[in-house]
Design an enzyme around this catalytic site. Structure first.
Site, short mmCIF file in Angstrom:
data_model
loop_
_atom_site.label_atom_id
_atom_site.label_comp_id
_atom_site.label_asym_id
_atom_site.label_seq_id
_atom_site.Cartn_x
_atom_site.Cartn_y
_atom_site.Cartn_z
N PRO A 132 0.93 -1.25 0.06
CA PRO A 132 -0.13 0.00 -0.15
C PRO A 132 0.82 1.36 0.08
O PRO A 132 0.79 2.07 0.88
CB PRO A 132 -0.67 -0.03 1.29
CG PRO A 132 0.07 -0.80 2.22
CD PRO A 132 0.71 -1.92 1.32
N CYS A 133 1.46 1.71 -0.88
CA CYS A 133 2.24 2.81 -1.11
C CYS A 133 1.33 4.05 -1.31
O CYS A 133 1.66 5.11 -1.07
CB CYS A 133 3.33 2.94 -2.48
SG CYS A 133 2.46 2.32 -4.08
#
Length: 175
Positions: A132-133
């Site tokens: 989850p950047c």
């Protein structure tokens, strides 16, 4: 012995997703979106097969339906030792939360000047959404860059219930 890259495309609320795996076991090597900075595209010699991606498709569908908050998929993205430490730190950012580049740097024991390098590693994340950047924001709370585009980042954060507001355009610089 050469490894065959398997690929499959699937539709999603944020556009078409391209998934790749290094073999038929389904361990994912990338998840890209059209127009992604540094994203992958299908190459000659790759094998199209939906089979290895069934679990990923099911979990992505559940995520986009708001029914899944944590992916449990085999991932096999390769990068430098530094990038892999940054990517592992992304895995610890919970659903519905955000963190900053500086907080990620601190988590991996990097110095304050290394925040730019952390940003580069985050921008090179080959597993958008799964790793989850999109949950990483600027220190001032701004929605900074996202390889998949800020509109997708906004949509992903909103899906997770994170209040987001896109800043308005910057005022013109006087000449």
């Amino acid at each position: 012995m050469t490894t065959v890259t398997y690929w499959h495309r699937t539709d999603s609320p944020v556009g078409l997703l391209l998934l790749t795996a290094a073999g038929p076991d389904g361990a994912l090597t990338s998840l890209s979106v059209p127009g992604q900075k540094g994203g992958r595209s299908v190459q000659d010699g790759w094998r199209h097969d939906a089979g290895p991606f069934r679990a990923a498709e099911e979990q992505l569908d559940a995520y986009f339906a708001g029914e899944l908050t944590e992916f449990r998929l085999p991932l096999r993205a390769e990068g430098t030792a530094f990038r892999e430490r940054v990517w592992a730190a992304l895995d610890d950012v919970p659903y519905g939360a955000t963190t900053t580049y500086g907080e990620i740097a601190a988590r991996i024991g990097a110095s304050r000047p290394a925040v730019r390098a952390v940003g580069g590693a985050i921008g090179a994340n080959p597993l958008l959404i799964l790793r989850p950047c999109h949950r990483v924001i600027g220190a001032d709370g701004s929605l900074t860059g996202y390889a998949g585009g800020l509109d997708r980042k906004t949509r992903l954060l909103a899906l997770e219930g994170v209040p987001v507001s896109r800043p308005g355009p910057l005022p013109a610089t006087p000449r």
